[in-house]
Write an enzyme that holds these catalytic residues in place. Structure first.
Site, PDB file in Angstrom:
ATOM      1  N   ILE A 136      65.258  32.825  58.400  1.00 11.70           N
ATOM      2  CA  ILE A 136      64.434  32.073  59.336  1.00 11.70           C
ATOM      3  C   ILE A 136      63.937  33.065  60.383  1.00 11.70           C
ATOM      4  CG2 ILE A 136      65.419  29.765  58.988  1.00 11.70           C
ATOM      5  CD1 ILE A 136      67.245  30.141  61.314  1.00 11.70           C
ATOM      6  N   ASP A 137      62.805  32.760  60.985  1.00  9.17           N
ATOM      7  CA  ASP A 137      62.177  33.697  61.908  1.00  9.17           C
ATOM      8  C   ASP A 137      63.048  33.971  63.126  1.00  9.17           C
ATOM      9  OD1 ASP A 137      59.964  33.676  60.245  1.00  9.17           O
ATOM     10  OD2 ASP A 137      58.959  32.084  61.352  1.00  9.17           O
ATOM     11  N   LYS A 138      62.784  35.091  63.760  1.00 11.79           N
ATOM     12  CA  LYS A 138      63.532  35.526  64.949  1.00 11.79           C
ATOM     13  C   LYS A 138      63.642  34.407  65.993  1.00 11.79           C
ATOM     14  CE  LYS A 138      62.937  38.826  68.796  1.00 11.79           C
ATOM     15  NZ  LYS A 138      62.130  38.077  69.774  1.00 11.79           N
ATOM     16  N   THR A 140      63.156  31.191  65.602  1.00  8.35           N
ATOM     17  CA  THR A 140      63.576  29.904  65.053  1.00  8.35           C
ATOM     18  C   THR A 140      65.104  29.883  65.073  1.00  8.35           C
ATOM     19  OG1 THR A 140      61.643  29.788  63.609  1.00  8.35           O
ATOM     20  CG2 THR A 140      63.527  28.412  63.015  1.00  8.35           C
ATOM     21  N   ARG A 236      55.142  27.040  60.364  1.00  9.66           N
ATOM     22  CA  ARG A 236      54.219  27.442  61.431  1.00  9.66           C
ATOM     23  C   ARG A 236      52.774  27.490  60.920  1.00  9.66           C
ATOM     24  NH1 ARG A 236      57.058  32.863  63.421  1.00  9.66           N
ATOM     25  NH2 ARG A 236      55.489  32.776  65.089  1.00  9.66           N
TER      26      ARG A 236
END
Length: 304
Positions: A136-138, A140, A236
């Site tokens: 998962i993104d930084k 998130t 996103r």
């Protein structure tokens, strides 16, 4: 291996960083600033600032040092381990933490914390991401499953490929909806106009996101998103594509948005089959405080 460039300015004028970015397209402005600060960019054999106004006749020498090899150092990052057995770890990743080391984030990543927590992590095709089967993104927050051995990694990767995992996210997005539910089925690939972004792209990989509107506020909505696929920045990109970019998203959202530390996106629920027993395991992580407070603010606004 060191890479060198020599630019002779012939009439062009402007800031040093802009001139270099225009001429050496594989260097980002951020990288150029880093090189200038380390005195790896010289103008007429002198160190200058990025704001230096380039003159005709200037000679710019650029030295790009070799990339330092990534080292995986165990670090005590006080991870929030939600569940652990002989095969898997489920961890609740905080907002702001990168999942695995990269050139821009060599340490203090989830992998560094996992290496401190356990010596048992599955091998990976990429040595810098042991145990990691999905990301998962930084910015998130939320749940990730981690494989502790190769058999578990293979099982979890197969479940992801067959789309039998459960991955539910909560997000605050811009604007209100006319429908309660929807499915976004649109391929995602690299944005040809911005290499930092992904975008809906006919040449991209198949991507499917299901969403349900849970609450609506003034100019914002709370939605639940269920991933059928797992493309980079999928939620996103998809929410922006349908006109509802995530609040706080610095890459895909509008400038006028909710204050926070990046996008309001939380991986709330994670479900999968235990690799050895085949029992169904399901976990839920509470919303981060900043997310809860923002929801409360939006609810209060609706009362006035």
């Amino acid at each position: 291996m060191t890479k060198d460039y020599r630019l002779v300015i012939n009439g062009e004028k402007g800031r040093l960083d802009k001139i270099i970015a225009d001429k050496v397209t594989d260097l980002s402005r951020t990288k150029i600033k880093e090189l200038v600060n380390d005195q790896n960019i010289l103008v007429n054999d002198k160190a200058e600032k990025v704001s230096y106004k380039v003159q005709s006749g200037d000679v710019i020498k650029i030295t790009i040092p070799p990339v330092k090899p990534l080292t995986l150092e165990p670090q005590n990052l006080h991870l929030d381990i939600v569940y652990e057995d002989e095969d898997v770890i489920v961890v609740n990743k905080p907002q702001g933490m990168v999942v695995h080391p990269s050139a821009g984030h060599p340490d203090h990543t989830l992998v560094n914390g996992l290496l401190y927590h356990t010596k048992n992590l599955a091998d990976s095709f990429e040595s810098f991401r042991p145990g990691i089967v999905h990301r998962i993104d930084k910015d998130t927050s939320g749940l990730l499953m981690v494989a502790k051995n190769d058999r578990a990694r293979e099982s979890l990767e197969k479940q992801l490929a067959k789309k039998i995992n459960k991955r539910e996210y909560l997000a605050i997005v811009h604007s209100n909806f006319e429908t309660k539910n929807g499915v976004i089925d649109a391929p995602i690939g690299r944005n040809p106009n911005n290499r930092k972004q992904m975008a809906v792209n006919p040449k991209g990989k198949a991507a499917v996101t299901h969403f349900t509107v849970l609450e609506q506020f003034k100019n914002y909505s709370l939605v639940k998103c269920i991933l059928e696929t797992g493309r980079t920045h999928q939620i996103r990109v998809h929410m922006k594509y349908i006109g509802h970019p995530l609040a706080g998203d610095p890459l895909y959202g509008p400038k006028k948005t909710l204050a926070g530390h990046g996008q309001f996106l939380h991986a709330k629920t994670l479900g999968f089959y235990q690799p050895s027993t085949n029992d169904w395991l399901e976990f839920t992580a509470p919303l981060p405080t900043i997310f809860e407070k923002q929801l409360e603010n939006l609810r209060q606004e609706m009362k006035h």
